[in-house]
Design a protein around this motif. Sequence first.
Motif, PDB file in Angstrom:
ATOM      1  N   PHE A 123     -70.382 -23.406 -38.633  1.00  0.00           N
ATOM      2  CA  PHE A 123     -70.623 -24.677 -39.312  1.00  0.00           C
ATOM      3  C   PHE A 123     -69.286 -25.351 -39.588  1.00  0.00           C
ATOM      4  CE2 PHE A 123     -71.528 -26.848 -43.506  1.00  0.00           C
ATOM      5  CZ  PHE A 123     -72.312 -27.864 -42.973  1.00  0.00           C
ATOM      6  N   GLN A 124     -69.190 -26.632 -39.194  1.00  0.00           N
ATOM      7  CA  GLN A 124     -67.928 -27.350 -39.334  1.00  0.00           C
ATOM      8  C   GLN A 124     -67.753 -27.999 -40.693  1.00  0.00           C
ATOM      9  OE1 GLN A 124     -65.569 -27.285 -36.545  1.00  0.00           O
ATOM     10  NE2 GLN A 124     -67.083 -25.641 -36.294  1.00  0.00           N
ATOM     11  N   GLY A 125     -68.859 -28.233 -41.404  1.00  0.00           N
ATOM     12  CA  GLY A 125     -68.769 -28.850 -42.721  1.00  0.00           C
ATOM     13  C   GLY A 125     -69.151 -30.310 -42.680  1.00  0.00           C
ATOM     14  N   GLY A 126     -68.689 -31.061 -43.639  1.00  0.00           N
ATOM     15  CA  GLY A 126     -69.032 -32.470 -43.721  1.00  0.00           C
ATOM     16  C   GLY A 126     -68.771 -32.998 -45.107  1.00  0.00           C
ATOM     17  N   MET A 127     -69.407 -34.086 -45.444  1.00  0.00           N
ATOM     18  CA  MET A 127     -69.184 -34.736 -46.731  1.00  0.00           C
ATOM     19  C   MET A 127     -70.501 -34.871 -47.482  1.00  0.00           C
ATOM     20  SD  MET A 127     -67.435 -38.430 -47.586  1.00  0.00           S
ATOM     21  CE  MET A 127     -65.838 -37.871 -47.006  1.00  0.00           C
ATOM     22  N   ALA A 128     -70.545 -34.357 -48.690  1.00  0.00           N
ATOM     23  CA  ALA A 128     -71.739 -34.443 -49.528  1.00  0.00           C
ATOM     24  C   ALA A 128     -71.983 -35.885 -49.950  1.00  0.00           C
ATOM     25  CB  ALA A 128     -71.590 -33.550 -50.748  1.00  0.00           C
ATOM     26  N   GLY A 129     -73.281 -36.215 -50.106  1.00  0.00           N
ATOM     27  CA  GLY A 129     -73.639 -37.533 -50.605  1.00  0.00           C
ATOM     28  C   GLY A 129     -73.643 -38.620 -49.569  1.00  0.00           C
ATOM     29  N   ASN A 130     -73.717 -38.251 -48.293  1.00  0.00           N
ATOM     30  CA  ASN A 130     -73.650 -39.265 -47.223  1.00  0.00           C
ATOM     31  C   ASN A 130     -74.741 -39.046 -46.172  1.00  0.00           C
ATOM     32  OD1 ASN A 130     -72.679 -41.430 -45.727  1.00  0.00           O
ATOM     33  ND2 ASN A 130     -71.081 -40.251 -44.696  1.00  0.00           N
ATOM     34  N   PRO A 131     -76.045 -39.129 -46.521  1.00  0.00           N
ATOM     35  CA  PRO A 131     -76.614 -39.480 -47.818  1.00  0.00           C
ATOM     36  C   PRO A 131     -77.180 -38.277 -48.583  1.00  0.00           C
ATOM     37  CG  PRO A 131     -78.258 -39.767 -46.143  1.00  0.00           C
ATOM     38  CD  PRO A 131     -77.057 -39.174 -45.454  1.00  0.00           C
ATOM     39  N   PHE A 132     -77.026 -37.056 -48.038  1.00  0.00           N
ATOM     40  CA  PHE A 132     -77.648 -35.877 -48.638  1.00  0.00           C
ATOM     41  C   PHE A 132     -76.660 -35.149 -49.548  1.00  0.00           C
ATOM     42  CE2 PHE A 132     -79.806 -36.567 -44.509  1.00  0.00           C
ATOM     43  CZ  PHE A 132     -81.085 -36.829 -44.982  1.00  0.00           C
ATOM     44  N   PRO A 133     -77.156 -34.241 -50.383  1.00  0.00           N
ATOM     45  CA  PRO A 133     -76.284 -33.564 -51.361  1.00  0.00           C
ATOM     46  C   PRO A 133     -75.199 -32.695 -50.748  1.00  0.00           C
ATOM     47  CG  PRO A 133     -78.592 -33.363 -51.989  1.00  0.00           C
ATOM     48  CD  PRO A 133     -78.577 -33.928 -50.606  1.00  0.00           C
ATOM     49  N   SER A 134     -75.332 -32.318 -49.473  1.00  0.00           N
ATOM     50  CA  SER A 134     -74.294 -31.529 -48.816  1.00  0.00           C
ATOM     51  C   SER A 134     -74.015 -32.100 -47.432  1.00  0.00           C
ATOM     52  CB  SER A 134     -74.715 -30.058 -48.708  1.00  0.00           C
ATOM     53  OG  SER A 134     -75.911 -29.939 -47.968  1.00  0.00           O
ATOM     54  N   GLY A 135     -72.871 -31.741 -46.865  1.00  0.00           N
ATOM     55  CA  GLY A 135     -72.504 -32.225 -45.551  1.00  0.00           C
ATOM     56  C   GLY A 135     -73.343 -31.580 -44.466  1.00  0.00           C
ATOM     57  N   PHE A 136     -73.286 -32.147 -43.237  1.00  0.00           N
ATOM     58  CA  PHE A 136     -74.119 -31.615 -42.161  1.00  0.00           C
ATOM     59  C   PHE A 136     -73.491 -31.863 -40.800  1.00  0.00           C
ATOM     60  CE2 PHE A 136     -75.741 -35.724 -43.623  1.00  0.00           C
ATOM     61  CZ  PHE A 136     -75.789 -36.491 -42.469  1.00  0.00           C
ATOM     62  N   ASP A 137     -73.855 -30.969 -39.862  1.00  0.00           N
ATOM     63  CA  ASP A 137     -73.475 -31.056 -38.456  1.00  0.00           C
ATOM     64  C   ASP A 137     -74.722 -31.264 -37.608  1.00  0.00           C
ATOM     65  OD1 ASP A 137     -70.826 -30.515 -39.046  1.00  0.00           O
ATOM     66  OD2 ASP A 137     -70.956 -28.391 -38.512  1.00  0.00           O
ATOM     67  N   ILE A 138     -74.517 -31.626 -36.354  1.00  0.00           N
ATOM     68  CA  ILE A 138     -75.587 -31.599 -35.358  1.00  0.00           C
ATOM     69  C   ILE A 138     -75.863 -30.152 -34.976  1.00  0.00           C
ATOM     70  CG2 ILE A 138     -76.155 -32.171 -32.946  1.00  0.00           C
ATOM     71  CD1 ILE A 138     -74.467 -34.722 -33.304  1.00  0.00           C
ATOM     72  N   GLY A 139     -77.132 -29.811 -34.771  1.00  0.00           N
ATOM     73  CA  GLY A 139     -77.530 -28.548 -34.168  1.00  0.00           C
ATOM     74  C   GLY A 139     -78.347 -28.830 -32.926  1.00  0.00           C
ATOM     75  N   ILE A 140     -77.970 -28.228 -31.795  1.00  0.00           N
ATOM     76  CA  ILE A 140     -78.682 -28.412 -30.526  1.00  0.00           C
ATOM     77  C   ILE A 140     -79.115 -27.044 -30.015  1.00  0.00           C
ATOM     78  CG2 ILE A 140     -78.555 -29.198 -28.132  1.00  0.00           C
ATOM     79  CD1 ILE A 140     -78.447 -31.527 -29.993  1.00  0.00           C
ATOM     80  N   THR A 141     -80.403 -26.900 -29.684  1.00  0.00           N
ATOM     81  CA  THR A 141     -80.917 -25.646 -29.143  1.00  0.00           C
ATOM     82  C   THR A 141     -81.700 -25.924 -27.874  1.00  0.00           C
ATOM     83  OG1 THR A 141     -81.045 -24.610 -31.322  1.00  0.00           O
ATOM     84  CG2 THR A 141     -82.388 -23.639 -29.587  1.00  0.00           C
ATOM     85  N   LYS A 142     -81.404 -25.145 -26.835  1.00  0.00           N
ATOM     86  CA  LYS A 142     -82.138 -25.204 -25.574  1.00  0.00           C
ATOM     87  C   LYS A 142     -83.095 -24.016 -25.518  1.00  0.00           C
ATOM     88  CE  LYS A 142     -81.409 -25.132 -20.510  1.00  0.00           C
ATOM     89  NZ  LYS A 142     -80.373 -25.109 -19.440  1.00  0.00           N
ATOM     90  N   PHE A 143     -84.402 -24.298 -25.525  1.00  0.00           N
ATOM     91  CA  PHE A 143     -85.452 -23.289 -25.426  1.00  0.00           C
ATOM     92  C   PHE A 143     -85.864 -23.121 -23.965  1.00  0.00           C
ATOM     93  CE2 PHE A 143     -85.707 -25.082 -29.648  1.00  0.00           C
ATOM     94  CZ  PHE A 143     -86.133 -24.058 -30.481  1.00  0.00           C
ATOM     95  N   ASN A 144     -86.201 -21.910 -23.558  1.00  0.00           N
ATOM     96  CA  ASN A 144     -86.694 -21.719 -22.193  1.00  0.00           C
ATOM     97  C   ASN A 144     -88.077 -22.352 -22.044  1.00  0.00           C
ATOM     98  OD1 ASN A 144     -88.462 -19.892 -23.383  1.00  0.00           O
ATOM     99  ND2 ASN A 144     -87.902 -18.176 -22.091  1.00  0.00           N
ATOM    100  N   PRO A 145     -88.616 -22.498 -20.816  1.00  0.00           N
ATOM    101  CA  PRO A 145     -89.866 -23.243 -20.626  1.00  0.00           C
ATOM    102  C   PRO A 145     -91.054 -22.716 -21.418  1.00  0.00           C
ATOM    103  CG  PRO A 145     -88.755 -22.995 -18.529  1.00  0.00           C
ATOM    104  CD  PRO A 145     -87.993 -22.152 -19.507  1.00  0.00           C
ATOM    105  N   ALA A 146     -91.093 -21.424 -21.704  1.00  0.00           N
ATOM    106  CA  ALA A 146     -92.202 -20.843 -22.464  1.00  0.00           C
ATOM    107  C   ALA A 146     -91.925 -20.795 -23.952  1.00  0.00           C
ATOM    108  CB  ALA A 146     -92.499 -19.435 -21.946  1.00  0.00           C
ATOM    109  N   GLY A 147     -90.728 -21.187 -24.370  1.00  0.00           N
ATOM    110  CA  GLY A 147     -90.384 -21.170 -25.785  1.00  0.00           C
ATOM    111  C   GLY A 147     -90.184 -19.785 -26.360  1.00  0.00           C
ATOM    112  N   THR A 148     -89.989 -18.807 -25.498  1.00  0.00           N
ATOM    113  CA  THR A 148     -89.876 -17.415 -25.949  1.00  0.00           C
ATOM    114  C   THR A 148     -88.436 -16.979 -26.130  1.00  0.00           C
ATOM    115  OG1 THR A 148     -89.994 -16.690 -23.638  1.00  0.00           O
ATOM    116  CG2 THR A 148     -92.054 -16.751 -24.892  1.00  0.00           C
TER     117      THR A 148
END
Length: 626
Positions: free
Chosen positions: A111-136
Amino acid sequence: DVNGNLVLVTSLGEIQEMAPYAFQEYNGALKKVDCNFNLEGNRVTFDFPNGYDAEVELVIDPSLIFGSYTGSFADNFGYTATYDTAGNLYGGGIVFAAGYPTSTGAFQTTFQGGMAGNPFPSGFDIGITKFNPAGTAIVWSTYVGGTTNNEQPQSLITTENGDLYIYGRTFSSDYPITTGAYQTLLAGGSDIVVTKFSGSGTLARSTYIGGSGNDGLNIHTSFFQNSLYFNYGDDARGEIMLDNQANVYIASCTQSNNFPVTSGVLQSSFGGGVQDGCVFRLDSSLTNMAWSTYLGGAADDAAYSIKVDASQNAFVAGGTNSTNFATTNGVVQASAPGGTADGFISQINATGTALIASSYIGTSAYDQCFFLELDAARNVYVVGQTLGTFPVSPGVYSNANGKQFIARYDPGLTTTQISTVFGVGNSTIDISPTAFLVDRCGFIYVSGWGGSVNFQGTTVGLPTTSGTFQSTTDGSDVYLLVLDPDAAGLQYASFYGGATSAEHVDGGTSRFDKELRIYQAVCAGCGANSDFPTTVGAVSQTNNSTNCNLGVFKFAFEPQDVLASYQAITLDSCAPFPVSFTNNSIGGVSFEWDFGDASPVVNTFNAFHIYQFPGTYTVTLVVTDS
């Protein structure tokens, strides 16, 4: 196969029916029932290894390919999803802490961090997940972000070879940018970011796009209605598309009076208000800007959706408060219809230098166009919201006083071909659209969400069809709708969601593929619930966080098209020539063989014919599905 799918081997290749998903409903809650295909000779049945309640209706729905949480232990909101040609699902959201399930060797495992209050109480990063075709299984999964502030994904798309493009926004001055990018520094406020990952999850290209104001941010991030920000999550509107040469197109919005535009474009200066729409085209390396233009009038404007035709003309849809938004002569609505907002459609030429056609869309009340699609004839379809009396064409399916509209126009926007509304018929809108498709046969597909997280509306009372996946709702669910060609009838409608949590989308696009499967991102299980419909063997059937998880589902709709195909086998090389025809067609109920020698047509499934004389003959098989 090993994933429980049913595989049929034909002369045309393999046909795969995904493993069945079964459930029973108790007081509005869905309880999964373990279910497998059972093949005995040529007979396929269902097997229930743990049994089921014989006193309650059992629903077996192979249309749900998979449903899953990310399984993040950190709070994780759901924004956007897409697919690739192999059927993998890519889910994107934001993550508020360590604990997101990253894969070994991922681009960013921490987690890289971020700035609280912009607009949520804590900072946030993008999360990207690639699922296989069956989702397993997770193919790869990563954080994407800078340390100085926050970022979020707003639209995803893949190339034919499986590269992933992300359109989003960031406030971080150290967001990951690659050498040679079009713009290497944050210009101020929030900038649009376009980031490219290889199919294996390696960062390939990344660039900022923006000026000194907020870009990629529709009006504001505060949670109240204002101007064009009408639904929760509307701040994250906009779309990324690719043309047939893998050039990158973005429809978005800008609050910068120095947004990077190119010379000679149709609008080179900021129009006024808080923001304008913006539309631009980058090359696939995100190095060169082919063209970039403002799109707006004297008040607020935003571009939400974009599609590109074979000639690289860009069709854009969105919303406007401007009474002087640029329109062209002869279109369906050249003047602003009024109200708190109007929709619009604009066709921009391939160089971004001129409008080919542009029109308002709407009534004297609130209207916005959120998604746009083109059919094979380049007719333009839009789906949006209305609080006015939107016109309804004769002979179409409609719900009285519906607050969601679907309309189709000719490419020049001079004629309304069909127009209809759907919904509960209350005084408020019901759903916020998240995905839209018109298939090759003209069927119309819509996905959206509604309920308590939005500022108005409920999914209670929306129409469903017999035998649908989920006919009940707690009022806050995803809603899936399919209309017949020309909107002539309701083909399918279902809810998707749990009985406790208020499923919603925090902003962003999801997508239907050409095989009529939807890849949908959802903010699921909020309140630390695990009631989002998931499938056995999915990556995670539980929300492991103390609040929300990115939930995703892949859902297949029944194809309505038909494939005519046959194989001819010559049984003898001397005249007369007997030929056996094997029918390999899919989806037909009646068949007509024309052997090309003036003989009578034959209406059998397979055919046998004797040619009396040597020659070249064109054999035609016509297959009809109704």
